[in-house]
Motif scaffolding. Structure first.
Motif, PDB file in Angstrom:
ATOM      1  N   THR A  63       0.890   5.100   1.621  1.00  0.00           N
ATOM      2  CA  THR A  63       0.237   6.026   2.549  1.00  0.00           C
ATOM      3  C   THR A  63       0.927   7.382   2.473  1.00  0.00           C
ATOM      4  O   THR A  63       2.110   7.469   2.121  1.00  0.00           O
ATOM      5  N   LYS A  64       0.192   8.429   2.834  1.00  0.00           N
ATOM      6  CA  LYS A  64       0.781   9.775   2.862  1.00  0.00           C
ATOM      7  C   LYS A  64       1.841   9.867   3.957  1.00  0.00           C
ATOM      8  O   LYS A  64       2.854  10.513   3.793  1.00  0.00           O
ATOM      9  N   GLN A  65       1.572   9.236   5.086  1.00  0.00           N
ATOM     10  CA  GLN A  65       2.459   9.369   6.236  1.00  0.00           C
ATOM     11  C   GLN A  65       3.706   8.503   6.150  1.00  0.00           C
ATOM     12  O   GLN A  65       4.792   8.924   6.515  1.00  0.00           O
ATOM     13  N   MET A  76      -6.630   6.099   8.220  1.00  0.00           N
ATOM     14  CA  MET A  76      -5.622   5.709   9.196  1.00  0.00           C
ATOM     15  C   MET A  76      -6.015   6.280  10.557  1.00  0.00           C
ATOM     16  O   MET A  76      -6.340   7.458  10.661  1.00  0.00           O
ATOM     17  N   THR A  87      -4.184   1.145   9.936  1.00  0.00           N
ATOM     18  CA  THR A  87      -4.268   1.607   8.552  1.00  0.00           C
ATOM     19  C   THR A  87      -5.078   0.638   7.715  1.00  0.00           C
ATOM     20  O   THR A  87      -4.791  -0.555   7.675  1.00  0.00           O
ATOM     21  N   PRO A 144      -5.826   3.193   2.008  1.00  0.00           N
ATOM     22  CA  PRO A 144      -4.750   3.518   2.953  1.00  0.00           C
ATOM     23  C   PRO A 144      -4.779   4.932   3.527  1.00  0.00           C
ATOM     24  O   PRO A 144      -4.124   5.194   4.539  1.00  0.00           O
ATOM     25  N   GLU A 145      -5.548   5.831   2.909  1.00  0.00           N
ATOM     26  CA  GLU A 145      -5.652   7.172   3.499  1.00  0.00           C
ATOM     27  C   GLU A 145      -6.515   7.148   4.764  1.00  0.00           C
ATOM     28  O   GLU A 145      -6.539   8.107   5.523  1.00  0.00           O
ATOM     29  N   ILE A 173       0.862  -1.181   0.000  1.00  0.00           N
ATOM     30  CA  ILE A 173       0.000   0.000   0.000  1.00  0.00           C
ATOM     31  C   ILE A 173       0.899   1.231   0.000  1.00  0.00           C
ATOM     32  O   ILE A 173       2.082   1.150   0.338  1.00  0.00           O
ATOM     33  N   TYR A 190      -7.261  -4.136   8.071  1.00  0.00           N
ATOM     34  CA  TYR A 190      -6.300  -3.139   8.531  1.00  0.00           C
ATOM     35  C   TYR A 190      -4.963  -3.796   8.856  1.00  0.00           C
ATOM     36  O   TYR A 190      -4.906  -4.999   9.126  1.00  0.00           O
ATOM     37  N   TRP A 230      -0.539   2.971  14.375  1.00  0.00           N
ATOM     38  CA  TRP A 230      -1.343   3.508  13.287  1.00  0.00           C
ATOM     39  C   TRP A 230      -2.138   2.365  12.660  1.00  0.00           C
ATOM     40  O   TRP A 230      -1.574   1.501  11.996  1.00  0.00           O
TER      41      TRP A 230
END
Length: 127
Positions: free
Chosen positions: A5-7, A56, A48, A53-54, A3, A34, A46
């Motif tokens: 993710t932004k983070q 979270m 997720t 995936p956004e 995946i 998740y 976290w």
């Protein structure tokens, strides 16, 4: 599996670490799968979603806050964290914990019928 993710950017993981939430998380009942991400020196976990995936949820282990917090055998209780730029405004929801079993790869969220537990417990206080 993989995946993005932004983070955390691109994450690769094995299917065997996926945690199934049969009922979903409150407000996100259509999402069931998740992974739980930890940072080496981080305070938070976290949760997720692997389909989106956004989505979270930052989590905090509630046993670090209260030794006698309601436990369910085989599951660890986490509070969902509301983040803020100001650490003094960061809160943890102790009223509706997320319970996760790493062994069973399952989780659920439950509302506790006890006024003792706050929705917005302040994680940090000024001294």
């Amino acid at each position: 599996m993989e995946i993005i993710t932004k983070q955390f950017g691109k994450l690769q993981f094995d299917e065997e670490i996926v945690i199934e939430f049969k009922e979903g998380i409150f407000g996100f009942s259509e999402y069931h799968r998740y992974i739980l991400i930890t940072e080496e020196d981080g305070l938070f976990y976290w949760l997720t979603n692997i389909e989106e995936p956004e989505i979270m949820f930052p989590l905090f282990s509630v046993r670090l806050l209260e030794e006698n917090y309601p436990q369910i055998e085989g599951y660890e209780a986490f509070g969902i964290v509301r983040m803020d730029k100001n650490p003094l405004n960061i809160t943890v929801n102790l009223k509706a914990p997320v319970y996760i079993s790493q062994n069973e790869k399952s989780g659920f969220q439950k509302i506790l019928d006890n006024d003792k537990y706050q929705i917005d417990y302040k994680l940090f206080v000024e001294k």
